[in-house]
Design an enzyme around this catalytic site. Structure first.
Site, PDB file in Angstrom:
ATOM      1  N   LYS A 192       0.879  -1.119  -0.250  1.00  0.00           N
ATOM      2  CA  LYS A 192      -0.119  -0.170   0.125  1.00  0.00           C
ATOM      3  C   LYS A 192       0.805   1.178   0.044  1.00  0.00           C
ATOM      4  O   LYS A 192       0.671   2.267  -0.806  1.00  0.00           O
ATOM      5  CB  LYS A 192      -0.854  -0.194   1.204  1.00  0.00           C
ATOM      6  CG  LYS A 192      -1.809   1.077   1.237  1.00  0.00           C
ATOM      7  CD  LYS A 192      -2.611   1.459   2.738  1.00  0.00           C
ATOM      8  CE  LYS A 192      -1.261   1.953   3.798  1.00  0.00           C
ATOM      9  NZ  LYS A 192      -2.003   2.785   4.833  1.00  0.00           N
ATOM     10  N   ASN A 193       1.844   1.160   0.856  1.00  0.00           N
ATOM     11  CA  ASN A 193       2.803   2.456   1.116  1.00  0.00           C
ATOM     12  C   ASN A 193       3.716   2.492  -0.197  1.00  0.00           C
ATOM     13  O   ASN A 193       4.312   3.879  -0.246  1.00  0.00           O
ATOM     14  CB  ASN A 193       3.604   2.519   2.272  1.00  0.00           C
ATOM     15  CG  ASN A 193       2.607   2.414   3.655  1.00  0.00           C
ATOM     16  OD1 ASN A 193       1.458   3.045   3.357  1.00  0.00           O
ATOM     17  ND2 ASN A 193       3.135   2.138   4.734  1.00  0.00           N
TER      18      ASN A 193
ATOM     19  N   ARG B  56      -4.090  10.334   4.905  1.00  0.00           N
ATOM     20  CA  ARG B  56      -3.051  11.329   4.739  1.00  0.00           C
ATOM     21  C   ARG B  56      -2.254  11.223   3.393  1.00  0.00           C
ATOM     22  O   ARG B  56      -1.642  12.175   3.194  1.00  0.00           O
ATOM     23  CB  ARG B  56      -1.819  10.903   5.995  1.00  0.00           C
ATOM     24  CG  ARG B  56      -0.678  11.933   5.877  1.00  0.00           C
ATOM     25  CD  ARG B  56       0.146  11.580   7.243  1.00  0.00           C
ATOM     26  NE  ARG B  56       1.321  12.118   7.000  1.00  0.00           N
ATOM     27  CZ  ARG B  56       1.934  13.453   6.925  1.00  0.00           C
ATOM     28  NH1 ARG B  56       0.791  14.203   7.203  1.00  0.00           N
ATOM     29  NH2 ARG B  56       2.922  13.747   6.802  1.00  0.00           N
TER      30      ARG B  56
ATOM     31  N   CYS C  17      -4.963   8.261  10.177  1.00  0.00           N
ATOM     32  CA  CYS C  17      -4.728   7.521  11.627  1.00  0.00           C
ATOM     33  C   CYS C  17      -4.495   8.616  12.665  1.00  0.00           C
ATOM     34  O   CYS C  17      -3.625   9.547  12.245  1.00  0.00           O
ATOM     35  CB  CYS C  17      -3.917   6.484  11.487  1.00  0.00           C
ATOM     36  SG  CYS C  17      -4.376   5.039  10.776  1.00  0.00           S
TER      37      CYS C  17
ATOM     38  N   ARG D 199       2.153  14.555  12.619  1.00  0.00           N
ATOM     39  CA  ARG D 199       2.639  14.316  11.265  1.00  0.00           C
ATOM     40  C   ARG D 199       2.689  15.513  10.552  1.00  0.00           C
ATOM     41  O   ARG D 199       1.612  15.691   9.373  1.00  0.00           O
ATOM     42  CB  ARG D 199       1.971  13.214  10.933  1.00  0.00           C
ATOM     43  CG  ARG D 199       2.157  11.908  11.373  1.00  0.00           C
ATOM     44  CD  ARG D 199       1.713  10.424  10.679  1.00  0.00           C
ATOM     45  NE  ARG D 199       0.590  10.306  10.419  1.00  0.00           N
ATOM     46  CZ  ARG D 199      -0.024   9.309   9.761  1.00  0.00           C
ATOM     47  NH1 ARG D 199       0.809   8.263   9.404  1.00  0.00           N
ATOM     48  NH2 ARG D 199      -1.314   9.256   9.654  1.00  0.00           N
ATOM     49  N   PRO D 200       3.357  16.597  10.559  1.00  0.00           N
ATOM     50  CA  PRO D 200       3.073  17.841  10.164  1.00  0.00           C
ATOM     51  C   PRO D 200       3.840  17.792   8.514  1.00  0.00           C
ATOM     52  O   PRO D 200       4.414  17.012   8.153  1.00  0.00           O
ATOM     53  CB  PRO D 200       3.982  18.919  10.480  1.00  0.00           C
ATOM     54  CG  PRO D 200       5.138  18.057  11.440  1.00  0.00           C
ATOM     55  CD  PRO D 200       4.258  16.846  11.833  1.00  0.00           C
ATOM     56  N   VAL D 201       3.121  18.543   7.751  1.00  0.00           N
ATOM     57  CA  VAL D 201       3.642  18.712   6.154  1.00  0.00           C
ATOM     58  C   VAL D 201       4.290  19.923   5.980  1.00  0.00           C
ATOM     59  O   VAL D 201       4.546  20.346   4.931  1.00  0.00           O
ATOM     60  CB  VAL D 201       2.259  18.679   5.378  1.00  0.00           C
ATOM     61  CG1 VAL D 201       1.494  17.380   5.530  1.00  0.00           C
ATOM     62  CG2 VAL D 201       1.584  19.915   5.536  1.00  0.00           C
ATOM     63  N   ASP D 202       5.094  20.644   7.146  1.00  0.00           N
ATOM     64  CA  ASP D 202       5.847  21.704   6.827  1.00  0.00           C
ATOM     65  C   ASP D 202       6.995  21.322   5.975  1.00  0.00           C
ATOM     66  O   ASP D 202       7.469  22.339   5.130  1.00  0.00           O
ATOM     67  CB  ASP D 202       6.378  22.309   7.990  1.00  0.00           C
ATOM     68  CG  ASP D 202       6.956  21.243   9.102  1.00  0.00           C
ATOM     69  OD1 ASP D 202       6.715  20.112   9.007  1.00  0.00           O
ATOM     70  OD2 ASP D 202       8.077  21.702   9.601  1.00  0.00           O
ATOM     71  N   GLN D 203       7.623  20.056   5.963  1.00  0.00           N
ATOM     72  CA  GLN D 203       8.754  19.852   5.182  1.00  0.00           C
ATOM     73  C   GLN D 203       8.244  19.912   3.742  1.00  0.00           C
ATOM     74  O   GLN D 203       9.279  20.089   2.903  1.00  0.00           O
ATOM     75  CB  GLN D 203       9.552  18.675   5.713  1.00  0.00           C
ATOM     76  CG  GLN D 203       9.882  18.351   7.151  1.00  0.00           C
ATOM     77  CD  GLN D 203      10.873  19.685   7.401  1.00  0.00           C
ATOM     78  OE1 GLN D 203      11.911  19.505   6.695  1.00  0.00           O
ATOM     79  NE2 GLN D 203      10.402  20.246   8.234  1.00  0.00           N
TER      80      GLN D 203
ATOM     81  N   ASP E 217       5.608   0.840  11.968  1.00  0.00           N
ATOM     82  CA  ASP E 217       4.442   0.122  11.425  1.00  0.00           C
ATOM     83  C   ASP E 217       4.446  -1.133  12.108  1.00  0.00           C
ATOM     84  O   ASP E 217       3.387  -2.026  11.736  1.00  0.00           O
ATOM     85  CB  ASP E 217       4.358   0.300   9.888  1.00  0.00           C
ATOM     86  CG  ASP E 217       3.772   1.595   9.543  1.00  0.00           C
ATOM     87  OD1 ASP E 217       3.400   2.384  10.456  1.00  0.00           O
ATOM     88  OD2 ASP E 217       3.588   1.675   8.361  1.00  0.00           O
TER      89      ASP E 217
ATOM     90  N   ILE F  72       9.199   7.714  16.488  1.00  0.00           N
ATOM     91  CA  ILE F  72       8.576   8.406  15.414  1.00  0.00           C
ATOM     92  C   ILE F  72       7.125   9.056  15.556  1.00  0.00           C
ATOM     93  O   ILE F  72       7.301  10.074  15.152  1.00  0.00           O
ATOM     94  CB  ILE F  72       8.412   6.990  14.581  1.00  0.00           C
ATOM     95  CG1 ILE F  72       9.575   6.288  13.939  1.00  0.00           C
ATOM     96  CG2 ILE F  72       7.926   7.658  12.976  1.00  0.00           C
ATOM     97  CD1 ILE F  72      10.755   7.172  13.505  1.00  0.00           C
TER      98      ILE F  72
ATOM     99  N   ARG G 296      -8.147  -0.510   5.268  1.00  0.00           N
ATOM    100  CA  ARG G 296      -7.244   0.551   4.759  1.00  0.00           C
ATOM    101  C   ARG G 296      -5.835  -0.059   4.208  1.00  0.00           C
ATOM    102  O   ARG G 296      -5.135   0.566   3.219  1.00  0.00           O
ATOM    103  CB  ARG G 296      -6.969   1.919   5.591  1.00  0.00           C
ATOM    104  CG  ARG G 296      -8.438   2.617   5.817  1.00  0.00           C
ATOM    105  CD  ARG G 296      -7.825   4.016   6.630  1.00  0.00           C
ATOM    106  NE  ARG G 296      -6.754   4.586   6.200  1.00  0.00           N
ATOM    107  CZ  ARG G 296      -5.718   4.666   6.652  1.00  0.00           C
ATOM    108  NH1 ARG G 296      -5.508   4.424   8.245  1.00  0.00           N
ATOM    109  NH2 ARG G 296      -4.559   5.387   6.407  1.00  0.00           N
TER     110      ARG G 296
END
Length: 420
Positions: free
Chosen positions: A22-23, A92, A116, A121-125, A308, A330, A400
């Site tokens: 999936k990933n 996400r 989840c 889990r920010p998206v700033d990067q 995971d 993590i 999922r």
């Protein structure tokens, strides 16, 4: 809402085929946005997240054809570079359309993602990297809005190792003007699989699988055919389930090369593991010991132990001999399954990002609630070894990320059924 009913006490024995990852599939589906030609993908797992991503791409104007595990995407008529909140809120990985949309269309409007509830889990990067490549980015009314006539190659350094950040920036860079260097890049096999697909489409990428990835931008990409890699987390989950239940299983369609850290820990627990290889075939065989030994672990970015797989190992430690210490580095909120395991009789104490697990003689069935995707897998493993029946609620998380899990477990000798 569906639930999973498990009758514990049955050893897993037999053979199961593992699905595509999936990933890996999710970012590779987004790579179709980068070309006007068709991208055909094989070994695509049939999961809710995959379905959500295909719906998102379709509403942007991508033509989607799906037959079993084969998906063909044609983005020649792409006309709506928008990922609305309604489509993004449950997953996400939807953020992965940001880079390719900006590179192909010169603009993108993408809702801040959901998924989840295991941490911020920010998206700033992602935003920082695209800005460094010349994009005008801002966050307005819950959307990331980005514009650029053509992205420019740049030297990018991420403040933290981020898999989706690396993938987004890599996809953006393949059509940029000049060379992009991503430092502190994620090294996960799924990043390598994406790079391999992009190279098959005409991208110029080197260093995937290391912490420095170099991309020479090209004017256009073309269509290609690519096979999605095996799901290493699904593989690890079934290995843990067999280990906990005292069984012996053979997993096909997978690779031990992606699972060094997990296999090492299972061997430390007393499992006998061997691989079978040929030029066109690979399988993993696990035989569980009479009694598992507790194993301590610390999660960290690949190639270290994967976050995971943390819930699955917490589950097997609950019935192992001795005590284990599990450190989660993590995500800051990924021990929610510990409370549910305690309902089954597990002896677990949480202190910040550390869990102390003391093995018990037996777990007892109860009703528990799945809090996220991998927590669901951990609860299934615990249910397989608990005495009596375990009812797992909110298994929509499970759908999922695990393809046909009831059928696969049943074929291995488990007594598992879905109930409404």
């Amino acid at each position: 809402m569906d639930k999973l009913l498990i009758e514990g006490g049955h050893r897993l024995n037999g053979e199961a085929e593992m699905s595509g990852a999936k990933n890996a599939a999710l970012p590779i589906l987004c790579a179709a946005l980068l070309t006007r030609e068709a991208l055909t993908l094989t070994n695509v797992p049939q999961l809710n997240d995959i379905g959500t991503m295909l719906k998102l791409l379709a509403q942007m104007g991508v033509r989607v054809q799906r037959e079993g595990q084969v998906v063909t995407l044609d983005a020649s008529a792409l006309d709506k570079p928008v990922a609305p909140y309604e489509m993004v809120k449950t997953m996400r990985a939807s953020i992965l359309v940001l880079g390719p949309l900006l590179a192909r269309c010169g603009e993108a409007r993408v809702s801040l993602p959901g998924g989840c509830a295991i941490g911020a889990r920010p998206v700033d990067q992602h935003i920082k990297g695209l800005t460094a490549m010349g994009a005008d980015t801002e966050v307005e009314q819950g959307y990331i809005v980005a514009r650029a006539q053509r992205l420019k190659g740049a030297r990018l350094f991420t403040d933290m190792v981020t898999v989706t950040g690396t993938e987004n920036l890599m996809m953006a860079a393949v059509l940029a003007d000049g060379e992009t260097v991503i430092e502190n890049a994620a090294r996960e096999p799924e990043v390598v699989d994406l790079a391999n697909c992009l190279v098959a489409m005409g991208a110029r990428i080197s260093g995937a699988g290391t912490d420095v990835i170099r991309i020479q931008g090209v004017d256009r990409l073309h269509g290609a055919t690519h096979r999605i890699m095996p799901d290493r987390i699904e593989t690890g989950t079934y290995l843990c389930a067999a280990a906990a239940s005292g069984g012996e299983i053979r997993l096909t369609g997978t690779s031990a090369g992606y699972l060094d850290a997990v296999i090492d820990k299972l061997m430390d627990a007393g499992c006998d593991i061997r691989t079978e290889k040929s030029p066109s075939f690979e399988a993993i065989v696990l035989k569980a010991p009479d009694k598992l030994k507790a194993v301590s672990l610390r999660t960290a970015p690949y190639p270290a132990f994967p976050t995971d797989m943390q819930a699955q190992f917490m589950a097997i430690n609950t019935v192992a001999e001795g005590a284990a210490v599990i450190r989660e580095t993590i995500f800051e909120n990924r021990f929610m399954h510990a409370v549910e395991l305690a309902r089954l009789g597990a002896d677990i104490r949480i202190d910040g990002n550390t869990a102390f697990v003391q093995g018990v003689a037996a777990l007892n069935g109860a009703t528990v609630m799945a809090t996220d995707l991998r927590a669901s897998a951990g609860l299934i493993i615990a249910g397989l070894v608990a005495r009596g029946e375990t009812l797992i609620e909110r298994i929509y998380h499970l759908d999922r990320g695990y393809e046909r899990i009831e059928q696969k477990l049943t074929a291995l000798g488990a007594t598992v059924r879905r109930v409404s």
